[in-house]
Design a protein around this motif. Structure first.
Motif, PDB file in Angstrom:
ATOM      1  N   LEU A  67       0.878  -1.160   0.000  1.00  0.00           N
ATOM      2  CA  LEU A  67       0.000   0.000   0.000  1.00  0.00           C
ATOM      3  C   LEU A  67       0.927   1.224   0.000  1.00  0.00           C
ATOM      4  O   LEU A  67       1.552   1.545   1.004  1.00  0.00           O
ATOM      5  CB  LEU A  67      -0.899   0.000   1.243  1.00  0.00           C
ATOM      6  CG  LEU A  67      -1.869   1.180   1.383  1.00  0.00           C
ATOM      7  CD1 LEU A  67      -2.881   1.210   0.232  1.00  0.00           C
ATOM      8  CD2 LEU A  67      -2.618   1.116   2.727  1.00  0.00           C
ATOM      9  N   LYS A  68       1.027   1.866  -1.165  1.00  0.00           N
ATOM     10  CA  LYS A  68       2.009   2.946  -1.340  1.00  0.00           C
ATOM     11  C   LYS A  68       1.306   4.307  -1.350  1.00  0.00           C
ATOM     12  O   LYS A  68       0.485   4.592  -2.223  1.00  0.00           O
ATOM     13  CB  LYS A  68       2.789   2.771  -2.641  1.00  0.00           C
ATOM     14  CG  LYS A  68       3.874   3.827  -2.875  1.00  0.00           C
ATOM     15  CD  LYS A  68       4.666   3.539  -4.134  1.00  0.00           C
ATOM     16  CE  LYS A  68       5.725   4.617  -4.400  1.00  0.00           C
ATOM     17  NZ  LYS A  68       6.769   4.675  -3.363  1.00  0.00           N
ATOM     18  N   GLY A  69       1.630   5.133  -0.367  1.00  0.00           N
ATOM     19  CA  GLY A  69       1.053   6.470  -0.287  1.00  0.00           C
ATOM     20  C   GLY A  69       1.953   7.509  -0.921  1.00  0.00           C
ATOM     21  O   GLY A  69       3.178   7.445  -0.794  1.00  0.00           O
ATOM     22  N   LYS A  70       1.331   8.468  -1.577  1.00  0.00           N
ATOM     23  CA  LYS A  70       2.075   9.585  -2.173  1.00  0.00           C
ATOM     24  C   LYS A  70       1.488  10.922  -1.703  1.00  0.00           C
ATOM     25  O   LYS A  70       1.331  11.859  -2.477  1.00  0.00           O
ATOM     26  CB  LYS A  70       2.071   9.469  -3.694  1.00  0.00           C
ATOM     27  CG  LYS A  70       2.842   8.250  -4.204  1.00  0.00           C
ATOM     28  CD  LYS A  70       2.929   8.227  -5.728  1.00  0.00           C
ATOM     29  CE  LYS A  70       3.772   7.049  -6.203  1.00  0.00           C
ATOM     30  NZ  LYS A  70       3.895   7.006  -7.686  1.00  0.00           N
TER      31      LYS A  70
ATOM     32  N   ILE B 196       2.562  -4.658   3.153  1.00  0.00           N
ATOM     33  CA  ILE B 196       3.603  -3.667   3.457  1.00  0.00           C
ATOM     34  C   ILE B 196       3.093  -2.248   3.216  1.00  0.00           C
ATOM     35  O   ILE B 196       2.514  -1.951   2.161  1.00  0.00           O
ATOM     36  CB  ILE B 196       4.864  -3.935   2.611  1.00  0.00           C
ATOM     37  CG1 ILE B 196       5.420  -5.326   2.943  1.00  0.00           C
ATOM     38  CG2 ILE B 196       5.921  -2.851   2.843  1.00  0.00           C
ATOM     39  CD1 ILE B 196       6.604  -5.739   2.088  1.00  0.00           C
ATOM     40  N   ALA B 197       3.330  -1.383   4.188  1.00  0.00           N
ATOM     41  CA  ALA B 197       3.023   0.045   4.057  1.00  0.00           C
ATOM     42  C   ALA B 197       4.255   0.767   3.537  1.00  0.00           C
ATOM     43  O   ALA B 197       5.339   0.664   4.124  1.00  0.00           O
ATOM     44  CB  ALA B 197       2.607   0.617   5.408  1.00  0.00           C
ATOM     45  N   ASP B 198       4.083   1.513   2.445  1.00  0.00           N
ATOM     46  CA  ASP B 198       5.194   2.252   1.847  1.00  0.00           C
ATOM     47  C   ASP B 198       4.897   3.752   1.953  1.00  0.00           C
ATOM     48  O   ASP B 198       4.048   4.280   1.246  1.00  0.00           O
ATOM     49  CB  ASP B 198       5.373   1.839   0.387  1.00  0.00           C
ATOM     50  CG  ASP B 198       6.552   2.542  -0.285  1.00  0.00           C
ATOM     51  OD1 ASP B 198       7.146   3.441   0.336  1.00  0.00           O
ATOM     52  OD2 ASP B 198       6.863   2.197  -1.447  1.00  0.00           O
TER      53      ASP B 198
ATOM     54  N   ALA C 234      -3.096   3.223   8.511  1.00  0.00           N
ATOM     55  CA  ALA C 234      -3.653   2.965   7.179  1.00  0.00           C
ATOM     56  C   ALA C 234      -3.534   1.492   6.810  1.00  0.00           C
ATOM     57  O   ALA C 234      -4.475   0.899   6.263  1.00  0.00           O
ATOM     58  CB  ALA C 234      -2.938   3.828   6.143  1.00  0.00           C
ATOM     59  N   LEU C 235      -2.387   0.891   7.126  1.00  0.00           N
ATOM     60  CA  LEU C 235      -2.186  -0.515   6.769  1.00  0.00           C
ATOM     61  C   LEU C 235      -3.122  -1.423   7.549  1.00  0.00           C
ATOM     62  O   LEU C 235      -3.684  -2.382   6.991  1.00  0.00           O
ATOM     63  CB  LEU C 235      -0.731  -0.913   7.029  1.00  0.00           C
ATOM     64  CG  LEU C 235      -0.311  -2.263   6.432  1.00  0.00           C
ATOM     65  CD1 LEU C 235      -0.293  -2.193   4.908  1.00  0.00           C
ATOM     66  CD2 LEU C 235       1.054  -2.684   6.960  1.00  0.00           C
TER      67      LEU C 235
ATOM     68  N   LYS D 221       4.132  -4.881   7.825  1.00  0.00           N
ATOM     69  CA  LYS D 221       5.360  -4.151   8.126  1.00  0.00           C
ATOM     70  C   LYS D 221       5.492  -2.907   7.254  1.00  0.00           C
ATOM     71  O   LYS D 221       4.705  -2.686   6.336  1.00  0.00           O
ATOM     72  CB  LYS D 221       6.578  -5.050   7.923  1.00  0.00           C
ATOM     73  CG  LYS D 221       6.707  -5.622   6.507  1.00  0.00           C
ATOM     74  CD  LYS D 221       7.935  -6.494   6.353  1.00  0.00           C
ATOM     75  CE  LYS D 221       7.874  -7.752   7.174  1.00  0.00           C
ATOM     76  NZ  LYS D 221       9.057  -8.629   6.950  1.00  0.00           N
ATOM     77  N   ILE D 222       6.500  -2.102   7.561  1.00  0.00           N
ATOM     78  CA  ILE D 222       6.841  -0.924   6.761  1.00  0.00           C
ATOM     79  C   ILE D 222       7.940  -1.316   5.788  1.00  0.00           C
ATOM     80  O   ILE D 222       8.869  -2.052   6.136  1.00  0.00           O
ATOM     81  CB  ILE D 222       7.337   0.229   7.659  1.00  0.00           C
ATOM     82  CG1 ILE D 222       6.267   0.631   8.670  1.00  0.00           C
ATOM     83  CG2 ILE D 222       7.767   1.426   6.814  1.00  0.00           C
ATOM     84  CD1 ILE D 222       5.095   1.374   8.084  1.00  0.00           C
TER      85      ILE D 222
END
Length: 511
Positions: free
Chosen positions: A139-142, A172-174, A295-296, A317-318
């Motif tokens: 899950l990639k946030g920008k 994975i949280a990005d 969020a994750l 995880k991050i």
């Protein structure tokens, strides 16, 4: 009457006649004064006639006793020419509080553009075979501060629609789009638990459509009977925070005393105090310690609701998404012009700081405060602001080290009027006296029954010892004006009535 008394009488009468004659020849000028009620309710001398100049009117208001011992910068310009028609300490650098958002907002509009959107993606570094993702799911946030639980629910539905029901890997949280500095440099530690001081992360989540990113709404209601623990709910539901409920339900009619506060440096939210059986709910927007994991965790719940399981030894995880990862689904935020409504109307600190980092990322490839503030300073110079006289420490105005003068604010507000994005920027400013929350914003309960209502469009600001108001107003004869008021170092408040009095004076003036 004796002769001497008669002579005194004749002399006094002659003197009186001379005074009357002098008054007839030289009438009292406009500078004559009388005692009037100041904005704070105290009495102060003001000019007495209808022909009082604007300078006299504002000077009179600024004699309010509440301003003694502090310093107030005021600057007024004509909107069509930029001519400065009033200044009181207008060149003195002062703390702007949330008027900083005028600098952040105008530069963001110019650099990013009103149609700019933030992106959130779900990706995998593996392959989808049958109903299983063989690899990690990211899950990639920008930077999107408007991401909601319903958006994460939709991501899960999108994956389900692709036939996916298992993930053989990690979730994975990005949040690597920005740096890992989550607090602006001067934020008070005592503000960290509160929504106004929430951490700024490239991957974050808002609990509702006020978009206070990185927070959860904690609601406390009475238990079923006296002595029970109060009922506590979280929005959104998450196990990323720990609720420590030390409160008690007490008898009907008793006084309520509930405190909700996150423990410094942890995700433990402590609830203490008493709530009566017939007591109203208590709510708090509590900032979490790690927005990315919030969020994750909520995304994980969304996946489970759709029957999508993490199998094998996978966990949460991050991490950082590989550059060759495959996008499975994504979402763009509302455009910046729409985001500016909650940002400016409600004075959202998190939005301001996110915009600073996003400007740094877009212009310099670095999502940091240092890069973003440097970009802001360059753009402000293009806008005609004398950047040698300003100090920029954050984007929201929470820092007590920001320094900007009232004259520089009015210069900025004058020079940006010709920009293509200005209508969207102006529409985001709170409007005095309009009760609609997303129209009147922070001015909805101010200047209601006056010529300033529906007329003054301005940004408010408030931190300890500071109150500010800067924006636009139309005078009684149609002259459009730009103003900035920066009140610093006051001790006894409120001082907003002083700002309102000046705004009303501008609205009522005829040139």
């Amino acid at each position: 009457m004796s002769k001497s008394m008669k002579q005194q009488f004749i002399f006094k009468r002659a003197a009186l006649t001379m005074v009357v004659a002098l008054i007839a020849l030289f009438p009292v000028t406009n500078e004559a004064t009388y005692s009037s009620v100041a904005a704070s309710g105290e009495t102060t001398p003001v000019a007495s006639t209808e022909s009082t100049t604007l300078e006299q009117k504002i000077d009179s208001i600024l004699k309010d006793p509440k301003l003694q011992g502090g310093i107030t910068g005021v600057s007024v310009r004509k909107a069509d020419t930029g001519e400065r028609i009033y200044s009181n300490h207008g060149d003195i650098r002062l703390r702007p509080a949330s008027n900083m958002k005028l600098l952040t907002g105008s530069t963001a509009m110019d650099i990013l553009g009103p149609e700019y959107q933030f992106l959130t993606e779900v990706l995998t570094d593996g392959q989808v075979k049958g109903k299983m993702v063989h690899g990690n799911l990211y899950l990639k946030g920008k930077g999107d501060p408007t991401l909601l639980k319903k958006d994460l629910d939709q991501f899960a539905k999108d994956l389900k629609a692709k036939g996916i029901d298992k993930i053989n890997g990690n979730l994975i949280a990005d949040d690597s789009w920005y740096d890992d500095v989550r607090y602006s440099q001067d934020l008070n530690w005592s503000d960290e638990h509160n929504y106004v001081g929430a951490q700024v992360s490239a991957l974050t989540l808002s609990p509702n459509e006020d978009y206070d990113a990185g927070t959860v709404i904690v609601e406390v209601n009475p238990g079923n009977k006296t002595g029970d623990l109060p009922k506590v709910t979280l929005t959104p539901e998450t196990s990323s925070v720990e609720i420590v409920n030390n409160a008690t339900t007490i008898a009907k009619g008793a006084a309520k005393s509930i405190s909700i506060e996150r423990e410094h440096g942890t995700n433990r939210i402590i609830i203490e105090g008493k709530i009566p059986l017939d007591g109203t709910r208590s709510q708090s927007w509590s900032a979490v310690w790690d927005p990315s994991m919030l969020a994750l965790d909520v995304f994980h719940r969304s996946l489970k609701a759709e029957g999508i399981k993490i199998v094998g030894n996978g966990g949460m995880k991050i991490g950082v998404t590989p550059s060759n990862a495959t996008v499975l689904t994504s979402k763009k935020s509302m455009p910046l012009s729409e985001l500016f409504i909650p940002f400016m109307k409600l004075s959202n600190n998190g939005h301001a700081e996110t915009l600073v980092k996003e400007m740094g990322k877009v212009q310099r490839g670095e999502g940091s405060w240092d890069a973003g503030l440097a970009v802001m300073k360059e753009k402000l110079k293009e806008f005609g602001v004398n950047t040698d006289t300003v100090v920029l420490r954050d984007g929201s105005g929470m820092s007590h080290k920001n320094l900007v003068s009232a004259d520089e604010f009015t210069t900025l507000l004058y020079n940006i009027q010709g920009k293509s994005w200005f209508p969207a920027f102006e529409a985001s400013l709170p409007i005095a006296g309009n009760p609609e929350r997303m129209i009147g914003g922070t001015l909805r309960n101010r200047m209601g029954d006056s010529s300033a209502a529906g007329n003054v469009k301005a940004k408010t600001g408030s931190i300890t010892g500071v109150s500010t108001l800067s924006g636009y107003v139309t005078a009684k004869d149609g002259t459009e004006l730009i103003f900035s008021m920066l009140i610093n170092n006051y001790v006894t408040g409120p001082v907003t009535p002083i700002e309102d009095a000046i705004a009303k004076a501008l609205a009522e003036y005829e040139f």
